[in-house]
Scaffold this motif. Structure first.
Motif, PDB file in Angstrom:
ATOM      1  N   ALA A  38     125.555  64.963  31.285  1.00 38.04           N
ATOM      2  CA  ALA A  38     124.463  64.148  31.820  1.00 38.04           C
ATOM      3  C   ALA A  38     123.185  64.972  31.959  1.00 38.04           C
ATOM      4  N   MET A  39     123.328  66.215  32.413  1.00 39.34           N
ATOM      5  CA  MET A  39     122.161  67.083  32.560  1.00 39.34           C
ATOM      6  C   MET A  39     121.521  67.362  31.204  1.00 39.34           C
ATOM      7  N   LEU A  40     122.343  67.633  30.190  1.00 38.50           N
ATOM      8  CA  LEU A  40     121.827  67.887  28.842  1.00 38.50           C
ATOM      9  C   LEU A  40     121.144  66.654  28.265  1.00 38.50           C
ATOM     10  N   ALA A  41     121.602  65.482  28.674  1.00 37.79           N
ATOM     11  CA  ALA A  41     121.001  64.231  28.192  1.00 37.79           C
ATOM     12  C   ALA A  41     119.744  63.853  28.968  1.00 37.79           C
ATOM     13  N   LEU A  62     126.888  73.984  40.394  1.00 37.64           N
ATOM     14  CA  LEU A  62     126.410  73.700  39.043  1.00 37.64           C
ATOM     15  C   LEU A  62     124.905  73.877  38.941  1.00 37.64           C
ATOM     16  N   THR A  63     124.157  73.242  39.822  1.00 40.31           N
ATOM     17  CA  THR A  63     122.698  73.310  39.728  1.00 40.31           C
ATOM     18  C   THR A  63     122.170  74.725  39.966  1.00 40.31           C
ATOM     19  N   GLY A  64     122.933  75.546  40.702  1.00 40.50           N
ATOM     20  CA  GLY A  64     122.521  76.915  40.953  1.00 40.50           C
ATOM     21  C   GLY A  64     122.691  77.839  39.769  1.00 40.50           C
ATOM     22  N   ARG A  65     123.282  77.328  38.672  1.00 36.50           N
ATOM     23  CA  ARG A  65     123.485  78.156  37.472  1.00 36.50           C
ATOM     24  C   ARG A  65     122.269  78.150  36.545  1.00 36.50           C
ATOM     25  N   ILE A  66     121.185  77.493  36.946  1.00 35.47           N
ATOM     26  CA  ILE A  66     120.013  77.387  36.075  1.00 35.47           C
ATOM     27  C   ILE A  66     118.920  78.301  36.616  1.00 35.47           C
ATOM     28  N   GLU A  67     118.763  79.445  36.002  1.00 38.41           N
ATOM     29  CA  GLU A  67     117.809  80.458  36.479  1.00 38.41           C
ATOM     30  C   GLU A  67     116.373  80.019  36.211  1.00 38.41           C
ATOM     31  N   GLY A  68     115.537  80.167  37.227  1.00 31.38           N
ATOM     32  CA  GLY A  68     114.121  79.839  37.082  1.00 31.38           C
ATOM     33  C   GLY A  68     113.779  78.397  37.362  1.00 31.38           C
ATOM     34  N   ALA A  69     114.776  77.572  37.649  1.00 35.28           N
ATOM     35  CA  ALA A  69     114.515  76.157  37.911  1.00 35.28           C
ATOM     36  C   ALA A  69     114.168  75.941  39.378  1.00 35.28           C
ATOM     37  N   ASN A  70     113.292  74.998  39.635  1.00 30.83           N
ATOM     38  CA  ASN A  70     113.041  74.561  41.005  1.00 30.83           C
ATOM     39  C   ASN A  70     114.146  73.578  41.395  1.00 30.83           C
ATOM     40  N   LEU A  71     114.959  73.979  42.351  1.00 30.21           N
ATOM     41  CA  LEU A  71     116.057  73.137  42.804  1.00 30.21           C
ATOM     42  C   LEU A  71     115.674  72.479  44.121  1.00 30.21           C
ATOM     43  N   TRP A  72     115.991  71.218  44.248  1.00 32.25           N
ATOM     44  CA  TRP A  72     115.656  70.493  45.475  1.00 32.25           C
ATOM     45  C   TRP A  72     116.882  69.717  45.928  1.00 32.25           C
ATOM     46  N   GLU A  73     117.180  69.801  47.206  1.00 31.35           N
ATOM     47  CA  GLU A  73     118.352  69.138  47.765  1.00 31.35           C
ATOM     48  C   GLU A  73     117.975  68.424  49.049  1.00 31.35           C
ATOM     49  N   ILE A  74     118.569  67.253  49.259  1.00 34.68           N
ATOM     50  CA  ILE A  74     118.304  66.520  50.489  1.00 34.68           C
ATOM     51  C   ILE A  74     119.507  65.637  50.832  1.00 34.68           C
ATOM     52  N   SER A 204     133.335  84.982  38.129  1.00 35.59           N
ATOM     53  CA  SER A 204     132.363  85.103  37.046  1.00 35.59           C
ATOM     54  C   SER A 204     131.271  84.064  37.261  1.00 35.59           C
ATOM     55  N   ARG A 205     130.065  84.411  36.848  1.00 31.50           N
ATOM     56  CA  ARG A 205     128.941  83.496  37.082  1.00 31.50           C
ATOM     57  C   ARG A 205     128.025  83.475  35.859  1.00 31.50           C
ATOM     58  N   THR A 206     128.382  82.653  34.904  1.00 38.57           N
ATOM     59  CA  THR A 206     127.549  82.455  33.730  1.00 38.57           C
ATOM     60  C   THR A 206     126.361  81.582  34.105  1.00 38.57           C
ATOM     61  N   THR A 207     125.209  81.891  33.553  1.00 35.11           N
ATOM     62  CA  THR A 207     123.999  81.116  33.842  1.00 35.11           C
ATOM     63  C   THR A 207     123.239  80.833  32.547  1.00 35.11           C
ATOM     64  N   LEU A 213     117.524  75.389  29.031  1.00 30.34           N
ATOM     65  CA  LEU A 213     117.931  74.019  29.327  1.00 30.34           C
ATOM     66  C   LEU A 213     116.896  73.021  28.822  1.00 30.34           C
ATOM     67  N   GLN A 214     115.627  73.295  29.065  1.00 29.31           N
ATOM     68  CA  GLN A 214     114.568  72.391  28.624  1.00 29.31           C
ATOM     69  C   GLN A 214     114.561  72.237  27.106  1.00 29.31           C
ATOM     70  N   HIS A 215     114.783  73.340  26.379  1.00 29.12           N
ATOM     71  CA  HIS A 215     114.830  73.263  24.913  1.00 29.12           C
ATOM     72  C   HIS A 215     116.020  72.427  24.460  1.00 29.12           C
ATOM     73  N   ALA A 216     117.146  72.606  25.132  1.00 27.26           N
ATOM     74  CA  ALA A 216     118.327  71.814  24.770  1.00 27.26           C
ATOM     75  C   ALA A 216     118.072  70.330  24.996  1.00 27.26           C
ATOM     76  N   VAL A 217     117.480  69.999  26.148  1.00 29.47           N
ATOM     77  CA  VAL A 217     117.257  68.595  26.507  1.00 29.47           C
ATOM     78  C   VAL A 217     116.233  67.927  25.600  1.00 29.47           C
ATOM     79  N   THR A 218     115.156  68.644  25.290  1.00 29.82           N
ATOM     80  CA  THR A 218     114.047  68.026  24.552  1.00 29.82           C
ATOM     81  C   THR A 218     114.134  68.163  23.042  1.00 29.82           C
ATOM     82  N   ALA A 219     114.886  69.166  22.550  1.00 36.66           N
ATOM     83  CA  ALA A 219     114.908  69.415  21.106  1.00 36.66           C
ATOM     84  C   ALA A 219     116.308  69.443  20.510  1.00 36.66           C
ATOM     85  N   ALA A 220     117.169  70.293  21.058  1.00 37.34           N
ATOM     86  CA  ALA A 220     118.478  70.500  20.415  1.00 37.34           C
ATOM     87  C   ALA A 220     119.370  69.270  20.512  1.00 37.34           C
TER      88      ALA A 220
END
Length: 400
Positions: A38-41, A62-74, A204-207, A213-220
């Protein structure tokens, strides 16, 4: 390194994240993979289940695995004000006669969002929340020009389905919907209890990076081919569901194409295949009661192994229902039923499922559904062994 190679590396690391999270969150394999799809889509998802099923923990991990992203939670409530979500009033500016909002750290600047208790959204914040999810726009309190938000995907959670008409509007905008429950397999429950006292190794913590992520969502992902065979399959599936009075909007069908592309991308494939259609089992239902019917119709188009596995799943569910119904009986009666009926049926189902998995693998067909039914068979068999035959939960894995 070419863009194509970069995309393949991104997909590989996302598969690594999937493996790490499924190893940590027991009985959540399909949920983890579907959240990543869903995130990739670039779509939003809902995790529906009772309290204490690790919905929030999984979403944060899951959301914490994206380096450099602004994460917001409420965590929403009926009293959550729009300014708390999208930006409080700048008091210093107000003292100078200026009306401004502070957007940093709010939904307005988030790339990834986690919204807990999404259906408790206040009436005051409803329209702005819909605007964020639909158009990625926020209309400032002072009536200025709309602000375009960089939101890629929102993971939402709830303990219950929406009851109010207003909340139903949000529910309709969540393309992917998944149910979670408490751990079913006694051996997994034993592992959960053991984890409370055992010192955990550093996981282990792959990121991946926000840029990847943006390139995957918009192009790949959009570049993944959708063959005519898949288009025809979706048309056939739509007709089959409509015959059973299950209707989804044209918008939902169109958006689901990107999910299929994301599923293929995650597996490292250049074209959507029939196995990717299984993600539609999380898209084309409104009430949880409809999900099994949707799943069966989808899997009829994917492979015969999955259909046979679902037939076995029905028999397994019936045995579990019998086990629950016998809760008040004597230990002798329960043991007699387990020895003469349940244990043998479950063992035979396990052997048949193992054979189906082997045949599917040999033919290159998806084993996702078969694996899920195998997990269910093992969970019910473990319950019979522990509750009816008195086998220690920590010894169940060896017995199976």
């Amino acid at each position: 390194m070419t863009a194509g190679t970069d995309a393949l590396d991104t997909a590989k690391r996302l598969r690594g994240i999937t493996e790490e999270l499924t190893g940590r969150f027991l009985e959540r394999d399909d949920v983890v993979r579907t959240l990543i799809v869903a995130m990739l889509a670039g779509q939003h998802s809902l995790v529906l289940g009772p309290p204490g099923t690790a919905k929030s923990e999984l979403a944060r991990e899951l959301t914490g695995r994206i380096e450099g992203a602004n994460l917001w939670e409420i965590l929403l409530s009926k009293f959550t004000a729009p300014t708390r979500m999208f930006g409080p009033i700048d008091v210093a500016a107000l003292s100078r006669g200026e009306y401004r909002q502070v957007y940093d750290g709010r939904a307005t600047t988030a790339h990834i969002a986690f919204i807990d208790e999404i259906f408790k959204c206040s009436a005051a914040a409803l329209n702005e929340t819909l605007g964020l999810l639909n158009e990625r726009l926020y209309h400032p309190e002072n009536g200025g020009a709309p602000i375009r938000c960089p939101l890629i995907s929102a993971v939402t959670a709830s303990n219950e389905l929406p009851s109010a008409e207003e909340s139903a509007a949000i529910y309709d905008r969540l393309l992917v919907r998944m149910e979670v429950g408490y751990l079913a397999d006694p051996s997994n429950f034993a592992a959960l209890i053991r984890s409370a006292v055992d010192e955990e190794a550093v996981p282990s913590r792959t990121t991946i990076t926000l840029t990847e992520l943006q390139h995957a969502v918009t192009a790949a992902v959009p570049a993944v081919d959708v063959p005519d065979l898949i288009v025809d399959a979706m048309c056939t599936l739509r007709a089959a569901l409509r015959r059973k009075e299950l209707t989804s909007s044209d918008r939902r069908w169109r958006q689901s194409v990107r999910l299929l592309q994301a599923s293929a991308f995650l597996d490292g494939r250049e074209a959507v295949g029939e196995t990717d259609l299984t993600v539609l089992t999380h898209v084309l239902w409104d009430s949880p009661a409809q999900r099994p019917l949707v799943e069966r119709e989808v899997l009829q188009m994917v492979n015969p192994d999955a259909r046979e596995a679902l037939d076995l799943a029905d028999a397994i569910e019936e045995l579990e229902a019998q086990l629950d119904a016998k809760a008040g009986q004597s230990k002798e009666a329960l043991s007699d039923w387990a020895i003469k009926e349940a244990n043998g049926k479950l063992a035979r189902a396990g052997k048949k499922l193992a054979k189906l998995r082997k045949e599917a693998q040999a033919s290159g067909r998806s084993i996702v559904t078969i694996e899920r039914v195998i997990a269910r068979q093992r969970a019910v068999h473990a319950r019979v062994l522990t509750e009816a035959l008195g086998v220690d939960a920590s010894m169940v894995q060896a017995q199976l």
